[in-house]
Design an enzyme around this catalytic site. Structure first.
Site, PDB file in Angstrom:
ATOM      1  N   GLU A 187      38.445  30.086  44.235  1.00  0.00           N
ATOM      2  CA  GLU A 187      39.378  29.499  43.418  1.00  0.00           C
ATOM      3  C   GLU A 187      40.796  29.277  44.031  1.00  0.00           C
ATOM      4  OE1 GLU A 187      37.043  32.469  40.386  1.00  0.00           O
ATOM      5  OE2 GLU A 187      37.259  31.929  42.617  1.00  0.00           O
ATOM      6  N   HIS A 193      42.295  40.799  38.772  1.00  0.00           N
ATOM      7  CA  HIS A 193      41.451  41.916  38.648  1.00  0.00           C
ATOM      8  C   HIS A 193      42.130  43.259  38.961  1.00  0.00           C
ATOM      9  CE1 HIS A 193      37.541  40.015  37.873  1.00  0.00           C
ATOM     10  NE2 HIS A 193      38.253  38.886  38.306  1.00  0.00           N
ATOM     11  N   ASP A 195      40.464  35.309  42.293  1.00  0.00           N
ATOM     12  CA  ASP A 195      39.640  34.845  41.478  1.00  0.00           C
ATOM     13  C   ASP A 195      39.907  35.010  40.097  1.00  0.00           C
ATOM     14  OD1 ASP A 195      36.847  36.660  40.830  1.00  0.00           O
ATOM     15  OD2 ASP A 195      38.579  37.206  42.119  1.00  0.00           O
ATOM     16  N   GLU A 196      39.362  34.017  39.010  1.00  0.00           N
ATOM     17  CA  GLU A 196      39.484  34.127  37.716  1.00  0.00           C
ATOM     18  C   GLU A 196      40.708  34.734  37.260  1.00  0.00           C
ATOM     19  OE1 GLU A 196      34.867  35.361  36.824  1.00  0.00           O
ATOM     20  OE2 GLU A 196      35.918  37.222  37.459  1.00  0.00           O
ATOM     21  N   VAL A 197      41.993  34.163  37.387  1.00  0.00           N
ATOM     22  CA  VAL A 197      43.330  34.441  37.063  1.00  0.00           C
ATOM     23  C   VAL A 197      43.693  33.611  36.015  1.00  0.00           C
ATOM     24  CG1 VAL A 197      45.636  34.402  37.938  1.00  0.00           C
ATOM     25  CG2 VAL A 197      43.824  35.018  39.574  1.00  0.00           C
TER      26      VAL A 197
END
Length: 557
Positions: A401, A297, A350-352
Protein backbone atom coordinates in the site's frame (compact mmCIF):
# COMPACT_ATOMS: atom_id res chain seq x y z
CA UNK A 1 5.79 -36.64 -29.90
CA UNK A 2 4.42 -35.85 -33.37
CA UNK A 3 6.94 -35.48 -36.20
CA UNK A 4 6.14 -33.27 -39.19
CA UNK A 5 7.80 -34.06 -42.54
CA UNK A 6 8.15 -31.28 -45.11
CA UNK A 7 9.41 -32.15 -48.63
CA UNK A 8 10.82 -29.71 -51.16
CA UNK A 9 10.37 -29.59 -54.93
CA UNK A 10 12.69 -27.94 -57.41
CA UNK A 11 12.42 -24.26 -58.01
CA UNK A 12 10.22 -24.78 -61.08
CA UNK A 13 7.76 -26.90 -59.09
CA UNK A 14 8.46 -30.22 -60.91
CA UNK A 15 9.74 -33.48 -59.40
CA UNK A 16 13.19 -34.70 -60.41
CA UNK A 17 14.37 -37.81 -62.26
CA UNK A 18 12.92 -40.74 -64.16
CA UNK A 19 11.10 -43.90 -63.03
CA UNK A 20 14.21 -45.74 -61.63
CA UNK A 21 15.37 -42.63 -59.87
CA UNK A 22 11.89 -42.25 -58.44
CA UNK A 23 12.10 -45.75 -56.86
CA UNK A 24 15.49 -44.93 -55.30
CA UNK A 25 14.13 -41.65 -54.03
CA UNK A 26 11.12 -43.41 -52.53
CA UNK A 27 13.44 -45.84 -50.72
CA UNK A 28 15.57 -42.95 -49.46
CA UNK A 29 12.44 -41.15 -48.39
CA UNK A 30 11.31 -44.26 -46.52
CA UNK A 31 14.67 -44.49 -44.75
CA UNK A 32 14.49 -40.80 -43.96
CA UNK A 33 10.98 -41.21 -42.53
CA UNK A 34 12.15 -44.14 -40.42
CA UNK A 35 15.17 -42.18 -39.18
CA UNK A 36 13.05 -39.18 -38.30
CA UNK A 37 10.56 -41.40 -36.52
CA UNK A 38 13.36 -43.00 -34.49
CA UNK A 39 14.81 -39.57 -33.64
CA UNK A 40 11.37 -38.42 -32.56
CA UNK A 41 10.95 -41.51 -30.40
CA UNK A 42 14.42 -40.96 -28.91
CA UNK A 43 13.64 -37.33 -28.11
CA UNK A 44 10.34 -38.36 -26.57
CA UNK A 45 12.11 -41.09 -24.58
CA UNK A 46 14.71 -38.62 -23.27
CA UNK A 47 12.01 -36.12 -22.36
CA UNK A 48 10.00 -38.81 -20.61
CA UNK A 49 13.10 -40.10 -18.86
CA UNK A 50 13.84 -36.58 -17.58
CA UNK A 51 10.27 -36.22 -16.33
CA UNK A 52 10.41 -39.65 -14.73
CA UNK A 53 13.73 -38.75 -13.08
CA UNK A 54 12.07 -35.70 -11.53
CA UNK A 55 9.25 -37.93 -10.28
CA UNK A 56 11.45 -40.76 -9.03
CA UNK A 57 14.05 -38.74 -7.13
CA UNK A 58 12.81 -38.16 -3.62
CA UNK A 59 14.59 -34.83 -3.19
CA UNK A 60 12.81 -31.63 -2.21
CA UNK A 61 13.40 -28.99 -3.38
CA UNK A 62 14.89 -30.35 -6.59
CA UNK A 63 18.58 -29.38 -6.91
CA UNK A 64 20.00 -27.44 -9.83
CA UNK A 65 22.00 -30.38 -11.20
CA UNK A 66 21.74 -34.06 -10.23
CA UNK A 67 23.57 -37.10 -11.53
CA UNK A 68 23.30 -40.57 -9.99
CA UNK A 69 23.60 -44.30 -10.70
CA UNK A 70 22.36 -47.59 -9.22
CA UNK A 71 24.63 -48.69 -6.35
CA UNK A 72 23.47 -48.99 -2.75
CA UNK A 73 25.80 -47.89 0.04
CA UNK A 74 25.42 -48.35 3.78
CA UNK A 75 25.99 -45.80 6.52
CA UNK A 76 27.89 -47.51 9.38
CA UNK A 77 27.58 -46.61 13.05
CA UNK A 78 31.04 -45.02 12.92
CA UNK A 79 30.06 -42.63 10.09
CA UNK A 80 31.92 -39.43 10.94
CA UNK A 81 32.70 -35.87 9.93
CA UNK A 82 36.06 -34.86 8.48
CA UNK A 83 36.77 -31.17 8.04
CA UNK A 84 39.54 -28.59 8.28
CA UNK A 85 36.94 -25.84 8.75
CA UNK A 86 37.59 -23.81 11.93
CA UNK A 87 33.89 -23.99 12.91
CA UNK A 88 34.33 -21.38 15.64
CA UNK A 89 30.63 -21.45 16.58
CA UNK A 90 30.28 -25.25 16.15
CA UNK A 91 27.58 -24.68 13.51
CA UNK A 92 28.90 -27.45 11.26
CA UNK A 93 29.59 -29.87 14.10
CA UNK A 94 26.11 -29.46 15.55
CA UNK A 95 24.48 -29.73 12.13
CA UNK A 96 26.32 -32.99 11.47
CA UNK A 97 25.17 -34.36 14.83
CA UNK A 98 21.60 -33.47 13.87
CA UNK A 99 22.13 -35.15 10.50
CA UNK A 100 22.88 -38.48 12.18
CA UNK A 101 19.54 -38.27 13.98
CA UNK A 102 17.66 -37.21 10.84
CA UNK A 103 18.91 -40.23 8.91
CA UNK A 104 17.91 -42.53 11.79
CA UNK A 105 21.43 -43.79 12.38
CA UNK A 106 20.75 -44.37 16.11
CA UNK A 107 18.04 -46.86 15.05
CA UNK A 108 20.48 -48.91 12.99
CA UNK A 109 21.19 -51.97 15.14
CA UNK A 110 22.74 -54.24 12.51
CA UNK A 111 26.53 -54.32 12.78
CA UNK A 112 27.05 -53.25 9.19
CA UNK A 113 30.68 -52.46 9.89
CA UNK A 114 31.13 -56.24 9.46
CA UNK A 115 29.20 -56.29 6.23
CA UNK A 116 30.10 -58.93 3.66
CA UNK A 117 30.60 -56.05 1.25
CA UNK A 118 32.80 -53.61 3.22
CA UNK A 119 33.53 -51.60 0.09
CA UNK A 120 29.92 -50.50 0.09
CA UNK A 121 30.28 -48.76 3.45
CA UNK A 122 30.33 -44.99 3.36
CA UNK A 123 32.81 -44.21 6.11
CA UNK A 124 32.23 -40.50 6.56
CA UNK A 125 31.62 -37.06 5.08
CA UNK A 126 34.51 -34.78 4.17
CA UNK A 127 33.35 -31.14 4.29
CA UNK A 128 35.37 -28.28 2.79
CA UNK A 129 34.20 -24.73 3.48
CA UNK A 130 36.12 -21.97 1.71
CA UNK A 131 35.20 -18.95 3.86
CA UNK A 132 35.58 -18.69 7.62
CA UNK A 133 33.08 -15.80 7.77
CA UNK A 134 29.99 -17.02 9.63
CA UNK A 135 28.03 -13.77 9.35
CA UNK A 136 24.57 -14.56 8.03
CA UNK A 137 23.10 -11.86 5.84
CA UNK A 138 20.93 -11.39 2.79
CA UNK A 139 22.70 -12.66 -0.32
CA UNK A 140 25.12 -14.97 1.51
CA UNK A 141 26.48 -17.69 -0.78
CA UNK A 142 24.27 -20.75 -0.23
CA UNK A 143 25.69 -22.93 -3.01
CA UNK A 144 27.18 -26.38 -2.45
CA UNK A 145 28.62 -29.33 -4.35
CA UNK A 146 27.91 -32.81 -2.97
CA UNK A 147 29.60 -35.89 -4.43
CA UNK A 148 29.51 -39.53 -3.43
CA UNK A 149 32.03 -41.40 -5.60
CA UNK A 150 32.11 -44.89 -7.04
CA UNK A 151 33.57 -47.40 -4.53
CA UNK A 152 37.30 -47.99 -4.99
CA UNK A 153 38.67 -51.31 -3.62
CA UNK A 154 41.97 -49.66 -2.75
CA UNK A 155 40.70 -47.04 -0.28
CA UNK A 156 37.87 -46.24 2.15
CA UNK A 157 34.82 -44.55 0.69
CA UNK A 158 33.90 -41.00 1.73
CA UNK A 159 31.31 -38.48 0.61
CA UNK A 160 32.50 -34.98 -0.22
CA UNK A 161 30.70 -31.71 0.41
CA UNK A 162 32.20 -28.43 -0.80
CA UNK A 163 30.68 -25.02 -0.10
CA UNK A 164 31.89 -21.44 -0.08
CA UNK A 165 30.18 -20.75 3.26
CA UNK A 166 29.02 -22.85 6.18
CA UNK A 167 25.45 -21.96 5.23
CA UNK A 168 25.87 -23.59 1.84
CA UNK A 169 27.25 -26.62 3.66
CA UNK A 170 24.10 -26.73 5.82
CA UNK A 171 21.98 -27.01 2.68
CA UNK A 172 24.26 -29.79 1.45
CA UNK A 173 23.73 -31.69 4.70
CA UNK A 174 19.96 -31.37 4.31
CA UNK A 175 20.19 -32.79 0.80
CA UNK A 176 22.44 -35.62 2.01
CA UNK A 177 19.86 -36.46 4.69
CA UNK A 178 17.24 -36.98 1.98
CA UNK A 179 19.47 -39.47 0.14
CA UNK A 180 19.47 -41.78 3.17
CA UNK A 181 16.70 -44.15 4.19
CA UNK A 182 16.37 -46.45 7.17
CA UNK A 183 15.68 -50.04 6.11
CA UNK A 184 13.60 -51.59 8.87
CA UNK A 185 14.11 -55.11 7.49
CA UNK A 186 17.91 -55.02 7.59
CA UNK A 187 18.12 -52.49 10.47
CA UNK A 188 20.53 -50.42 8.37
CA UNK A 189 20.68 -46.93 6.90
CA UNK A 190 21.00 -47.11 3.14
CA UNK A 191 22.13 -44.55 0.61
CA UNK A 192 20.75 -45.65 -2.74
CA UNK A 193 21.57 -44.76 -6.35
CA UNK A 194 25.24 -44.00 -5.76
CA UNK A 195 27.48 -42.57 -7.06
CA UNK A 196 25.93 -39.10 -6.77
CA UNK A 197 26.93 -35.68 -8.04
CA UNK A 198 24.77 -32.75 -6.93
CA UNK A 199 25.59 -29.13 -7.78
CA UNK A 200 23.12 -26.75 -6.25
CA UNK A 201 22.31 -23.15 -5.39
CA UNK A 202 19.08 -21.20 -4.79
CA UNK A 203 17.18 -19.36 -7.49
CA UNK A 204 16.18 -16.53 -5.12
CA UNK A 205 18.11 -15.14 -2.16
CA UNK A 206 14.97 -14.44 -0.12
CA UNK A 207 12.76 -17.45 0.64
CA UNK A 208 10.51 -16.55 3.51
CA UNK A 209 7.81 -17.74 5.89
CA UNK A 210 5.77 -15.33 8.01
CA UNK A 211 4.53 -16.26 11.47
CA UNK A 212 2.14 -14.07 13.47
CA UNK A 213 2.53 -13.97 17.27
CA UNK A 214 0.08 -11.16 17.90
CA UNK A 215 -3.19 -12.91 16.99
CA UNK A 216 -2.08 -15.99 18.95
CA UNK A 217 1.01 -16.42 21.10
CA UNK A 218 3.40 -19.14 19.91
CA UNK A 219 5.64 -20.73 22.60
CA UNK A 220 9.37 -20.86 21.95
CA UNK A 221 9.49 -24.63 21.27
CA UNK A 222 6.83 -24.16 18.58
CA UNK A 223 8.78 -21.36 16.89
CA UNK A 224 11.92 -23.52 17.01
CA UNK A 225 10.00 -26.39 15.42
CA UNK A 226 8.90 -24.05 12.63
CA UNK A 227 12.54 -23.02 12.14
CA UNK A 228 13.58 -26.70 11.95
CA UNK A 229 10.95 -27.39 9.31
CA UNK A 230 12.02 -24.33 7.30
CA UNK A 231 15.59 -25.64 7.18
CA UNK A 232 14.36 -29.00 5.86
CA UNK A 233 12.74 -27.18 2.91
CA UNK A 234 15.63 -24.69 2.44
CA UNK A 235 13.60 -21.61 3.36
CA UNK A 236 15.89 -18.94 4.79
CA UNK A 237 13.90 -16.00 6.24
CA UNK A 238 11.56 -16.18 9.23
CA UNK A 239 9.39 -13.06 8.98
CA UNK A 240 8.33 -12.51 12.57
CA UNK A 241 5.14 -10.44 12.66
CA UNK A 242 5.62 -9.88 16.37
CA UNK A 243 2.98 -7.32 17.31
CA UNK A 244 -0.34 -6.10 15.96
CA UNK A 245 -3.62 -4.62 17.11
CA UNK A 246 -4.46 -7.56 19.34
CA UNK A 247 -1.30 -7.93 21.44
CA UNK A 248 2.25 -6.68 22.03
CA UNK A 249 4.09 -9.71 23.45
CA UNK A 250 7.73 -8.54 23.09
CA UNK A 251 9.80 -6.90 25.82
CA UNK A 252 11.17 -3.50 24.74
CA UNK A 253 13.69 -2.28 27.34
CA UNK A 254 13.53 1.34 26.13
CA UNK A 255 9.75 1.38 26.71
CA UNK A 256 8.97 -1.41 29.19
CA UNK A 257 5.23 -0.74 29.38
CA UNK A 258 4.69 -1.74 25.74
CA UNK A 259 4.29 -5.40 26.58
CA UNK A 260 1.46 -4.47 28.91
CA UNK A 261 -0.44 -5.05 25.69
CA UNK A 262 0.29 -8.80 25.82
CA UNK A 263 -2.60 -11.21 26.38
CA UNK A 264 -1.14 -12.33 29.71
CA UNK A 265 2.11 -12.42 31.67
CA UNK A 266 2.87 -15.91 30.40
CA UNK A 267 2.26 -14.99 26.74
CA UNK A 268 5.31 -12.79 26.38
CA UNK A 269 8.79 -12.93 24.85
CA UNK A 270 11.70 -11.56 26.88
CA UNK A 271 14.75 -10.05 25.23
CA UNK A 272 16.53 -13.33 26.04
CA UNK A 273 13.75 -15.25 24.25
CA UNK A 274 14.02 -13.11 21.12
CA UNK A 275 17.81 -13.38 21.13
CA UNK A 276 17.51 -17.15 21.47
CA UNK A 277 15.15 -17.35 18.47
CA UNK A 278 17.52 -15.28 16.33
CA UNK A 279 20.51 -17.41 17.36
CA UNK A 280 18.65 -20.70 16.85
CA UNK A 281 17.57 -19.61 13.38
CA UNK A 282 21.00 -18.29 12.41
CA UNK A 283 22.62 -21.62 13.24
CA UNK A 284 20.37 -23.18 10.61
CA UNK A 285 21.06 -20.51 7.99
CA UNK A 286 17.81 -18.61 8.60
CA UNK A 287 17.54 -14.84 9.07
CA UNK A 288 14.82 -13.33 11.26
CA UNK A 289 12.97 -10.35 9.78
CA UNK A 290 11.30 -8.41 12.62
CA UNK A 291 8.17 -6.36 11.93
CA UNK A 292 6.36 -3.51 13.62
CA UNK A 293 3.30 -2.71 11.52
CA UNK A 294 2.83 1.06 11.73
CA UNK A 295 0.83 3.15 11.85
CA UNK A 296 -2.34 1.13 11.32
CA UNK A 297 -1.87 -2.17 13.15
CA UNK A 298 -0.71 -0.89 16.52
CA UNK A 299 -3.70 -0.59 18.85
CA UNK A 300 -2.04 -2.80 21.50
CA UNK A 301 0.76 -0.24 21.90
CA UNK A 302 -1.57 2.13 23.72
CA UNK A 303 -2.33 -0.29 26.55
CA UNK A 304 0.98 0.69 28.11
CA UNK A 305 1.19 4.17 26.59
CA UNK A 306 -2.33 5.55 26.03
CA UNK A 307 -1.04 8.80 24.53
CA UNK A 308 -0.19 6.82 21.39
CA UNK A 309 -3.92 6.46 20.69
CA UNK A 310 -5.68 9.34 18.93
CA UNK A 311 -8.29 8.91 21.67
CA UNK A 312 -9.56 6.23 24.03
CA UNK A 313 -12.42 5.47 21.69
CA UNK A 314 -10.40 5.74 18.46
CA UNK A 315 -7.15 3.83 18.91
CA UNK A 316 -5.70 3.41 15.41
CA UNK A 317 -3.66 4.57 13.55
CA UNK A 318 -0.99 5.76 16.00
CA UNK A 319 -1.21 9.46 16.76
CA UNK A 320 0.66 11.16 13.91
CA UNK A 321 0.58 14.53 15.71
CA UNK A 322 2.38 13.28 18.82
CA UNK A 323 6.18 13.50 18.81
CA UNK A 324 6.23 10.76 21.44
CA UNK A 325 4.96 8.34 18.75
CA UNK A 326 8.14 8.74 16.74
CA UNK A 327 10.37 8.85 19.81
CA UNK A 328 8.93 5.47 20.80
CA UNK A 329 9.43 4.01 17.29
CA UNK A 330 13.03 5.18 17.49
CA UNK A 331 13.43 3.39 20.83
CA UNK A 332 11.92 0.16 19.49
CA UNK A 333 14.21 0.13 16.46
CA UNK A 334 17.21 0.95 18.64
CA UNK A 335 16.42 -2.15 20.74
CA UNK A 336 15.73 -4.19 17.60
CA UNK A 337 19.22 -3.41 16.32
CA UNK A 338 20.67 -5.13 19.39
CA UNK A 339 18.62 -8.29 18.82
CA UNK A 340 17.89 -8.75 15.13
CA UNK A 341 20.94 -9.09 12.89
CA UNK A 342 19.18 -9.10 9.50
CA UNK A 343 19.82 -5.94 7.51
CA UNK A 344 16.10 -5.50 6.82
CA UNK A 345 13.34 -4.42 9.17
CA UNK A 346 9.65 -4.58 8.22
CA UNK A 347 7.68 -1.41 8.97
CA UNK A 348 4.29 -2.61 7.74
CA UNK A 349 2.27 0.36 6.50
CA UNK A 350 -0.77 -1.57 5.26
CA UNK A 351 -4.51 -1.07 5.79
CA UNK A 352 -4.27 2.45 7.19
CA UNK A 353 -7.66 4.08 7.80
CA UNK A 354 -7.06 7.75 8.61
CA UNK A 355 -10.60 8.51 9.80
CA UNK A 356 -9.43 8.62 13.46
CA UNK A 357 -7.00 11.37 12.54
CA UNK A 358 -9.65 13.36 10.72
CA UNK A 359 -12.24 13.06 13.50
CA UNK A 360 -10.03 13.61 16.57
CA UNK A 361 -9.96 17.35 17.40
CA UNK A 362 -6.29 17.75 18.37
CA UNK A 363 -5.07 15.74 15.35
CA UNK A 364 -7.46 17.55 13.01
CA UNK A 365 -5.99 20.84 14.29
CA UNK A 366 -2.45 19.50 13.67
CA UNK A 367 -3.38 18.46 10.13
CA UNK A 368 -4.79 21.90 9.41
CA UNK A 369 -1.73 23.63 10.87
CA UNK A 370 0.60 21.51 8.70
CA UNK A 371 -1.54 21.75 5.57
CA UNK A 372 -2.15 18.01 5.33
CA UNK A 373 -5.12 15.81 4.63
CA UNK A 374 -5.39 12.23 5.86
CA UNK A 375 -3.51 10.61 2.99
CA UNK A 376 -0.70 13.18 3.18
CA UNK A 377 -0.37 12.52 6.91
CA UNK A 378 -0.18 8.78 6.16
CA UNK A 379 2.68 9.48 3.75
CA UNK A 380 4.38 11.72 6.34
CA UNK A 381 4.18 8.95 8.95
CA UNK A 382 5.55 6.20 6.70
CA UNK A 383 8.43 8.30 5.38
CA UNK A 384 9.39 9.51 8.85
CA UNK A 385 9.37 5.95 10.18
CA UNK A 386 11.59 4.99 7.24
CA UNK A 387 14.09 7.71 8.10
CA UNK A 388 14.23 6.46 11.69
CA UNK A 389 14.93 2.90 10.48
CA UNK A 390 17.61 4.13 8.09
CA UNK A 391 19.28 6.03 10.94
CA UNK A 392 19.72 2.72 12.75
CA UNK A 393 21.31 1.09 9.71
CA UNK A 394 18.28 -0.91 8.56
CA UNK A 395 17.00 -1.27 5.05
CA UNK A 396 13.22 -1.25 4.88
CA UNK A 397 10.42 -3.57 3.86
CA UNK A 398 6.92 -2.06 3.55
CA UNK A 399 3.63 -3.65 2.53
CA UNK A 400 2.55 -2.70 -0.97
CA UNK A 401 0.00 0.00 0.00
CA UNK A 402 2.88 2.38 0.68
CA UNK A 403 4.09 1.89 -2.90
CA UNK A 404 0.59 2.01 -4.36
CA UNK A 405 -0.11 5.33 -2.63
CA UNK A 406 3.19 7.20 -2.86
CA UNK A 407 5.80 4.95 -4.43
CA UNK A 408 8.09 7.65 -5.83
CA UNK A 409 8.48 9.20 -2.37
CA UNK A 410 9.68 5.99 -0.69
CA UNK A 411 13.33 5.56 0.20
CA UNK A 412 15.25 3.87 -2.61
CA UNK A 413 16.27 1.30 0.02
CA UNK A 414 12.66 0.13 0.29
CA UNK A 415 11.60 -3.40 -0.57
CA UNK A 416 7.96 -3.50 -1.66
CA UNK A 417 6.14 -6.45 -0.11
CA UNK A 418 3.37 -7.51 -2.47
CA UNK A 419 0.32 -9.16 -0.91
CA UNK A 420 -2.91 -7.88 -2.47
CA UNK A 421 -2.61 -9.50 -5.88
CA UNK A 422 -0.76 -9.74 -9.16
CA UNK A 423 0.99 -7.02 -11.12
CA UNK A 424 2.51 -5.15 -8.17
CA UNK A 425 5.96 -6.74 -8.50
CA UNK A 426 6.04 -5.75 -12.16
CA UNK A 427 5.27 -2.10 -11.29
CA UNK A 428 7.66 -1.99 -8.33
CA UNK A 429 10.70 -3.24 -10.24
CA UNK A 430 9.85 -0.99 -13.18
CA UNK A 431 10.13 1.87 -10.68
CA UNK A 432 13.56 0.58 -9.65
CA UNK A 433 12.52 -0.80 -6.25
CA UNK A 434 13.09 -4.30 -4.97
CA UNK A 435 10.14 -6.58 -4.32
CA UNK A 436 9.06 -9.63 -2.31
CA UNK A 437 6.10 -11.60 -3.66
CA UNK A 438 3.41 -12.92 -1.27
CA UNK A 439 0.22 -12.41 -3.26
CA UNK A 440 -2.62 -13.54 -1.01
CA UNK A 441 -4.53 -15.41 -3.69
CA UNK A 442 -1.63 -17.89 -3.99
CA UNK A 443 0.76 -17.73 -1.02
CA UNK A 444 -1.38 -17.04 2.06
CA UNK A 445 -1.40 -20.18 4.18
CA UNK A 446 -4.36 -19.04 6.27
CA UNK A 447 -6.49 -19.30 3.11
CA UNK A 448 -7.45 -22.90 3.75
CA UNK A 449 -9.07 -23.25 0.34
CA UNK A 450 -5.72 -22.63 -1.39
CA UNK A 451 -4.30 -25.81 -2.92
CA UNK A 452 -0.66 -26.84 -2.90
CA UNK A 453 -0.78 -26.94 -6.70
CA UNK A 454 -1.46 -23.19 -6.72
CA UNK A 455 1.42 -22.61 -4.31
CA UNK A 456 3.70 -24.54 -6.67
CA UNK A 457 2.59 -22.72 -9.82
CA UNK A 458 2.83 -19.18 -8.46
CA UNK A 459 5.69 -17.53 -10.38
CA UNK A 460 7.31 -14.43 -8.80
CA UNK A 461 8.63 -13.20 -12.16
CA UNK A 462 5.29 -13.24 -14.00
CA UNK A 463 5.37 -10.65 -16.82
CA UNK A 464 8.85 -9.45 -15.79
CA UNK A 465 11.13 -10.12 -18.75
CA UNK A 466 13.86 -7.49 -18.34
CA UNK A 467 16.86 -9.26 -16.69
CA UNK A 468 17.79 -6.18 -14.66
CA UNK A 469 14.24 -5.90 -13.35
CA UNK A 470 14.10 -9.64 -12.62
CA UNK A 471 17.07 -9.19 -10.27
CA UNK A 472 15.02 -6.71 -8.23
CA UNK A 473 12.56 -9.46 -7.28
CA UNK A 474 14.62 -10.72 -4.36
CA UNK A 475 12.27 -13.62 -3.70
CA UNK A 476 8.99 -14.59 -2.14
CA UNK A 477 7.31 -15.47 1.11
CA UNK A 478 4.41 -17.62 2.26
CA UNK A 479 2.37 -16.05 5.06
CA UNK A 480 0.97 -17.87 8.08
CA UNK A 481 -1.37 -15.27 9.57
CA UNK A 482 -2.51 -16.21 13.05
CA UNK A 483 -6.18 -15.28 13.46
CA UNK A 484 -7.17 -18.97 13.39
CA UNK A 485 -3.74 -20.49 14.03
CA UNK A 486 -2.00 -21.32 17.29
CA UNK A 487 0.43 -23.91 18.62
CA UNK A 488 -2.13 -26.68 18.08
CA UNK A 489 -2.46 -26.38 14.31
CA UNK A 490 0.30 -24.21 12.89
CA UNK A 491 2.52 -26.90 11.37
CA UNK A 492 -0.23 -28.78 9.54
CA UNK A 493 -1.43 -25.45 8.15
CA UNK A 494 2.06 -24.51 6.91
CA UNK A 495 3.05 -27.89 5.45
CA UNK A 496 3.11 -29.26 2.84
CA UNK A 497 1.87 -26.19 0.94
CA UNK A 498 4.85 -24.07 2.01
CA UNK A 499 7.13 -26.76 0.56
CA UNK A 500 5.48 -26.31 -2.84
CA UNK A 501 6.41 -22.62 -2.74
CA UNK A 502 9.88 -23.49 -1.41
CA UNK A 503 10.72 -25.45 -4.57
CA UNK A 504 9.47 -22.56 -6.72
CA UNK A 505 11.89 -20.27 -4.87
CA UNK A 506 14.88 -22.63 -4.82
CA UNK A 507 14.89 -24.69 -8.02
CA UNK A 508 15.97 -23.22 -11.39
CA UNK A 509 12.98 -22.20 -13.49
CA UNK A 510 13.77 -24.69 -16.26
CA UNK A 511 13.82 -27.56 -13.75
CA UNK A 512 10.39 -26.76 -12.29
CA UNK A 513 7.50 -28.95 -13.36
CA UNK A 514 5.15 -27.25 -15.78
CA UNK A 515 2.32 -29.36 -14.41
CA UNK A 516 2.25 -29.73 -10.59
CA UNK A 517 0.82 -33.24 -11.00
CA UNK A 518 4.31 -34.35 -12.06
CA UNK A 519 5.69 -33.70 -8.58
CA UNK A 520 2.81 -35.11 -6.52
CA UNK A 521 4.63 -38.28 -5.52
CA UNK A 522 7.84 -36.47 -4.66
CA UNK A 523 6.01 -33.87 -2.55
CA UNK A 524 4.04 -36.63 -0.82
CA UNK A 525 7.34 -38.28 0.06
CA UNK A 526 8.67 -35.02 1.51
CA UNK A 527 5.47 -34.58 3.50
CA UNK A 528 5.95 -38.04 5.00
CA UNK A 529 9.59 -37.21 5.70
CA UNK A 530 8.43 -34.15 7.67
CA UNK A 531 6.07 -36.38 9.65
CA UNK A 532 8.95 -38.76 10.41
CA UNK A 533 10.91 -35.81 11.74
CA UNK A 534 8.11 -34.73 14.07
CA UNK A 535 6.62 -32.01 11.87
CA UNK A 536 2.83 -32.33 11.70
CA UNK A 537 2.48 -31.81 7.94
CA UNK A 538 -1.03 -32.40 6.60
CA UNK A 539 -1.95 -34.74 3.72
CA UNK A 540 -1.65 -33.46 0.14
CA UNK A 541 -5.18 -34.47 -0.75
CA UNK A 542 -7.58 -31.56 -0.37
CA UNK A 543 -6.91 -27.96 0.61
CA UNK A 544 -4.90 -26.71 3.60
CA UNK A 545 -4.98 -28.40 7.02
CA UNK A 546 -7.05 -31.46 6.19
CA UNK A 547 -7.12 -34.78 8.02
CA UNK A 548 -6.53 -38.14 6.33
CA UNK A 549 -9.73 -39.31 4.65
CA UNK A 550 -9.30 -42.99 5.48
CA UNK A 551 -6.76 -45.57 6.63
CA UNK A 552 -3.77 -45.93 4.35
CA UNK A 553 -0.11 -45.28 3.69
CA UNK A 554 1.28 -41.83 4.32
CA UNK A 555 2.56 -41.81 0.74
CA UNK A 556 -0.96 -42.15 -0.66
CA UNK A 557 -2.56 -39.26 1.26
Amino acid sequence: MATTIRTRTSSNGHSHGNGGGLLVNLRLLGLLLLLLLQLGQLAYSLETQNQNTQKQLNLWPMPKHVNYSTSTLFIPSHFHLITQYADVSSILKDAFASLLTLINLPRATANNSKSKSPLLLLQGLNVVVSSTNEQLQYGVDESYHLSIPQPDPSKPLYAYLQANTVYGALHGLQTFSQLCRFNSKTKTVELNRAPWTIIDEPRFSYRGLLIDTSRHYLPLPVIKSVIDSMAYAKLNVLHWHIVDTQSFPLEIPSYPKLWNGAYSNSERYTIADATEIVSYAQRQGINVLAEIDVPGHAGSWGVGYPSLWPSKDCQEPLDVSNEFTFKLIDGILSDFKKIFKFKFVHLGGDEVNTSCWRTTPHIRKWLRRNGMNGSEAYQYFVLRAQRIALSHGFEIVNWEETFNNFGKKLSRQTVVHNWLGGGVAQKAVAAGLRCIVSNQDKWYLDHLDALWQDFYSNEPLTNITNPNQQKLVIGGEVCMWGEHIDASDIQQTIWPRAAAAAERLWTPYDKLAKDPREVTGRLAHFRCLLNERGIAAAPLAGPGRVAPEEPGSCYQQ
